[in-house]
Scaffold this motif. Sequence first.
Motif, mmCIF file in Angstrom:
data_model
loop_
_atom_site.group_PDB
_atom_site.id
_atom_site.type_symbol
_atom_site.label_atom_id
_atom_site.label_comp_id
_atom_site.label_asym_id
_atom_site.label_seq_id
_atom_site.Cartn_x
_atom_site.Cartn_y
_atom_site.Cartn_z
ATOM 1 N N ALA A 74 -18.801 -5.019 -45.330
ATOM 2 C CA ALA A 74 -19.197 -3.981 -44.638
ATOM 3 C C ALA A 74 -18.580 -2.591 -45.509
ATOM 4 N N ILE A 122 -21.835 -8.037 -40.966
ATOM 5 C CA ILE A 122 -20.624 -7.265 -40.927
ATOM 6 C C ILE A 122 -19.506 -8.006 -41.013
ATOM 7 N N VAL A 169 -23.956 3.764 -48.105
ATOM 8 C CA VAL A 169 -24.706 4.428 -47.057
ATOM 9 C C VAL A 169 -24.153 6.121 -47.398
ATOM 10 N N TRP A 191 -13.439 -5.781 -39.715
ATOM 11 C CA TRP A 191 -14.434 -7.015 -40.222
ATOM 12 C C TRP A 191 -13.666 -7.811 -41.299
ATOM 13 N N ALA A 250 -26.001 -4.336 -41.409
ATOM 14 C CA ALA A 250 -24.592 -4.681 -41.634
ATOM 15 C C ALA A 250 -24.041 -4.951 -40.286
ATOM 16 N N PHE A 251 -24.334 -4.227 -39.350
ATOM 17 C CA PHE A 251 -23.831 -4.326 -37.951
ATOM 18 C C PHE A 251 -24.103 -5.878 -37.194
ATOM 19 N N VAL A 274 -26.941 0.294 -42.304
ATOM 20 C CA VAL A 274 -26.029 0.452 -41.332
ATOM 21 C C VAL A 274 -26.302 -0.807 -40.331
#
Lengths: 154, 240, 54
Positions: B123, A33, B130, B176, A28-29, A25
């Motif tokens: 994303a 992203i 995840v 995004w 990706a941020f 995460v």
Amino acid sequence: MTRKRKRLYIVLGGLALLGVASALVLSAFNDNIVFFYSPSDIAAKQVPDGRAIRIGGLVETGSVKRESDGVTLDFKVTDGNTALLVAYKGDVPDLFREGQGVVAEGKLEHGMFRASTVLAKHDETYMPPEVVDALKRAGHWQGEPPKQSSAAKP
Amino acid sequence: MFRFANPNRFMNWSGKLLPWCAAATAILLIVGTYLALFVAPPDYQQGEAVRIMYVHVPAAWMASFVYGVMAASSAVALIWRHPVADIAAQQSAPLGAGFTLLCLVSGSLWGEPMWGTWWVWDARLTSVLVLFFLYLGYIALVNAFDEPTRGARAGAILALVGVVNLPIIKFSVDWWNTLHQPASVFRIGAPTIAASMLWPLLIMAVGFTLFYVTLLLVRMRSALMAAKLRALRLQEFQAA
Amino acid sequence: MAAIAQFFDMGGYARFVWPAWGLAVIVLGGLLIDSVVTYRKRRRELDAAEERKR
């Protein structure tokens, strides 16, 4: 293996999985992203030559040409405002078409983009071919790409 | 509402509902598969490859939906300490993990011929991966304790923490730019998918949902029987 | 016969479409078998335990 130890390992395993998840995460941020930049972004950002980036947009209609070496493919990627010339050696995916979405990985080189990978990006429209033909005949088809940019017209 | 969640009552009504759920699931999945493979048209861009959609999209919806059920049950379990809610959450997890795995692999099999890649770290794809790890982490955590109530408590907290991922998954394609395209069905405005493709898709999606409901009831009944069995054995032990 | 072959060819995408559907059968079928087998086992165990109690 004692039960305590086993529990410890299971907890650690669970935590490791969570760690991987959070790391994904977080990474990706950061940069990942945004998966690609538009040609306008590239023009605005002054991206230096040689840096690995992804660009995305539509393959400009009429811009796809095979270079004289017979291998390199030239095409323009447009976002409706700015178009960027892309050169690519290799196989393109099945959905690579004029007017369709595309994402190219590579680097800038003297104002043009040398791609190492070309991916197709399709839109959210799903339709049978007959319906598209009928819409086109009736003049209601809105799926055509923006026909713009001065120099690109063949 | 909790009347129906009393373990004995739950066994009672779930036993009556189960055959109907199972029959409806079978009919919907058979009809949906027939429509998806034989009746639905090819796509004007993707041709026959679009038939992967009828597996991929319902699996993707279920991956998120089951997690939502798991998180809601966990909240109920944490706040009201209801044992059936814990069981609902715990028995949802393997089902949700299965749907997520199916979503990821079918998506990969769809991405290679259409996009030209099995996987990218955009994303949408990353947030669904995840989600898969959240399911696995939840299952590992629940089973990591000798005392079931402690495992349930820890799992419930994790399930609730992970719920932030659901809006990320849903809106990643809008927030995004991604390689994955935006939503075709659950979007503002009319679906961008032709009715001849939307109907088979919706029938498959309802079939997947009922499949989940059916298996969840079966698994919850198993878990409640296991709990009863533990209680009986304890009685035997104490009597001896 | 040609129609059948054409169907299984999936417009040249057979090696992507059929594994996707095959995996759906394996995943959903696997979950179904696991759930039903566990259920039957618990039912037997519980019946036996209740039998002993009587």
